[in-house]
Design an enzyme around this catalytic site. Structure first.
Site, short mmCIF file in Angstrom:
data_model
loop_
_atom_site.label_atom_id
_atom_site.label_comp_id
_atom_site.label_asym_id
_atom_site.label_seq_id
_atom_site.Cartn_x
_atom_site.Cartn_y
_atom_site.Cartn_z
CE1 TYR A 8 19.18 8.16 67.35
CE2 TYR A 8 20.05 7.53 65.28
CZ TYR A 8 19.05 7.83 66.00
OH TYR A 8 17.81 7.84 65.57
CE LYS B 58 30.90 -16.45 46.07
NZ LYS B 58 31.76 -17.41 46.40
C1 LIG Z 1 33.08 -17.05 45.75
C2 LIG Z 1 33.91 -18.26 45.38
C3 LIG Z 1 34.66 -17.91 44.30
C4 LIG Z 1 35.19 -16.74 43.87
O1 LIG Z 1 36.09 -15.95 44.90
P1 LIG Z 1 36.66 -14.36 44.79
O2 LIG Z 1 37.58 -14.38 45.79
O3 LIG Z 1 35.38 -13.39 44.84
O4 LIG Z 1 37.13 -14.49 43.20
C5 LIG Z 1 35.38 -19.14 43.72
N1 LIG Z 1 35.17 -20.12 43.93
C6 LIG Z 1 34.33 -20.53 45.13
C7 LIG Z 1 34.35 -22.07 45.26
C8 LIG Z 1 33.68 -19.53 45.53
O5 LIG Z 1 32.84 -19.95 46.66
#
Ligand SMILES: *Cc1c(COP(=O)(O)O)cnc(C)c1O
Length: 363
Positions: free
Chosen positions: A259, A39
């Site tokens: 800055y 994702k």
């Molecule tokens: C993002 C997510 C994961 C993965 O989590 P990590 O900590 O990046 O391994 C797993 N399950 C769900 C439901 C998520 O939203």
């Protein structure tokens, strides 16, 4: 001429991290499966290239939503895609069936929508149970009813029951065990495959490993813990965020940089200017003193991060020339360390890298 700042993405390291994750899954049972979470543009690494590299290894890839899943189909990814946020509107159900997306449904309204939908064939469906995160998920007491409704409708098949942990990265926080027990109490007697573990749980909570595991962050090669951990510390960083020295100047003691004049030379200082800034995803909150590697030597961020530039005190880095190599984070400087200096999480630093930052892929 291309701007020298880029993220070098090591796909072999990604695959090796996936294999490590999968070996942890298989410690629970030889048939356990590991899906790969890609994702948010594969945590900033570029979803299409990362998914293509993981597709030969992972049985399923996971994204947050339909839009991300459609983009992966357009990029040629054919493996099933789990939608971690489920379906956001009823018309997405037909899309899921047509394109082999597996929704993780998380409330009774979504069950109702699935049962009401005219489907050509059953949809692989995961049910999310709220065991304590309290964002999404059906109530534990509702699980049996909703599971049986789905199973008996003929509209859903290959049902998996999932939950998500609130504090698995805290190794001495017993809440993970509480969440596991809450799921077992309602799912155990239904004999349905379970899915619980994110990266920290897969690494550190053996009781969280189940038939399906869902690592994301660890695949990209960084530890989800802020303390040493024997297995997590064997992961290989996939991204190295690199640039080159663009300019050098000698400052007299008392002169300031950048800055707001937030850094002032305490001694005669050599300052290197690097063409990377918050417009490239380097965090503006990085404090004076944040390490920046120049030819592998630790320089110290000096002055406020600008949109396109940073300035680094390289007085103690040995000989430095224009064109010398810079590492902002990656192989030799953990993103976790930079995120501490920037008072944020490494998840955020990786995920919010913008489109402007060139990604260069190495097999
Ligand atoms: C993002 C997510 C994961 C993965 O989590 P990590 O900590 O990046 O391994 C797993 N399950 C769900 C439901 C998520 O939203």
């Amino acid at each position: 001429m291309t701007r020298p700042s880029h993220a070098l993405i090591d796909l072999a390291a990604l695959q090796s991290n996936y294999r490590l994750a999968d070996s942890l899954s298989k410690q629970a049972s030889a048939t356990a499966q590991t899906l790969a979470v890609v994702k948010a543009n594969a945590y900033g690494h570029g979803a299409a290239a990362v998914a293509a590299a993981l597709e030969p290894l992972a049985p399923v890839l996971a994204v947050a939503c339909c839009d991300e899943a459609v983009a992966l189909r357009e990029a040629g990814i054919v493996k099933p895609l789990l939608l971690l946020e489920g379906i956001l509107s009823d018309d997405e159900i037909a899309l899921c069936v047509a394109r082999n997306f597996w929704p993780m449904i998380s409330d009774v309204r979504q069950v109702d929508a699935l049962l009401a939908a005219p489907l050509e064939r059953p949809l692989t469906t995961w049910i999310k149970v709220d065991t304590g995160m309290h964002r999404l998920g059906i109530q534990p007491a509702e699980l049996a009813t909703q599971y049986l409704r789905l199973r008996d409708s003929g509209k859903a098949d290959n049902i998996v029951v999932a939950t998500h942990f609130a504090s698995a990265d805290e190794l001495d926080n017993p809440f993970t065990t509480t969440q596991i027990a809450r799921l077992a109490a309602v799912a155990g007697r239904l004999k349905i495959p379970l899915s619980m573990a994110n990266s920290p749980a897969l690494l550190a909570w053996a009781a969280a490993r189940a038939e399906w595991n869902r690592p994301g962050f660890m695949l990209y090669g960084n530890s989800p813990f802020d303390q040493p951990h024997a297995i997590a510390d064997r992961l290989q960083p996939v991204m190295t965020f690199r640039s080159q020295v663009m300019a050098l100047r000698q400052l007299a003691a008392g002169e300031a940089v950048g800055y707001g004049e937030t850094w002032r030379a305490q001694r005669p200082s050599l300052i290197a200017t690097i063409p990377v800034g918050y417009g490239d995803g380097y965090p503006r909150t990085a404090a004076n003193g944040t390490p920046v590697l120049i030819n592998g030597q630790p320089g110290l961020l000096a002055g406020r991060v600008s949109m396109d530039l940073i300035t680094v005190d390289v007085t103690d880095c040995g000989p430095v020339q224009v064109g010398d190599g810079v590492e902002l984070w990656g192989r030799h400087l953990a993103v976790n360390e930079v995120s501490r200096w920037a008072a944020t999480s490494p998840y955020e630093l990786l995920t919010r890298l913008p489109g402007r930052l060139r990604r260069v892929y190495r097999e």
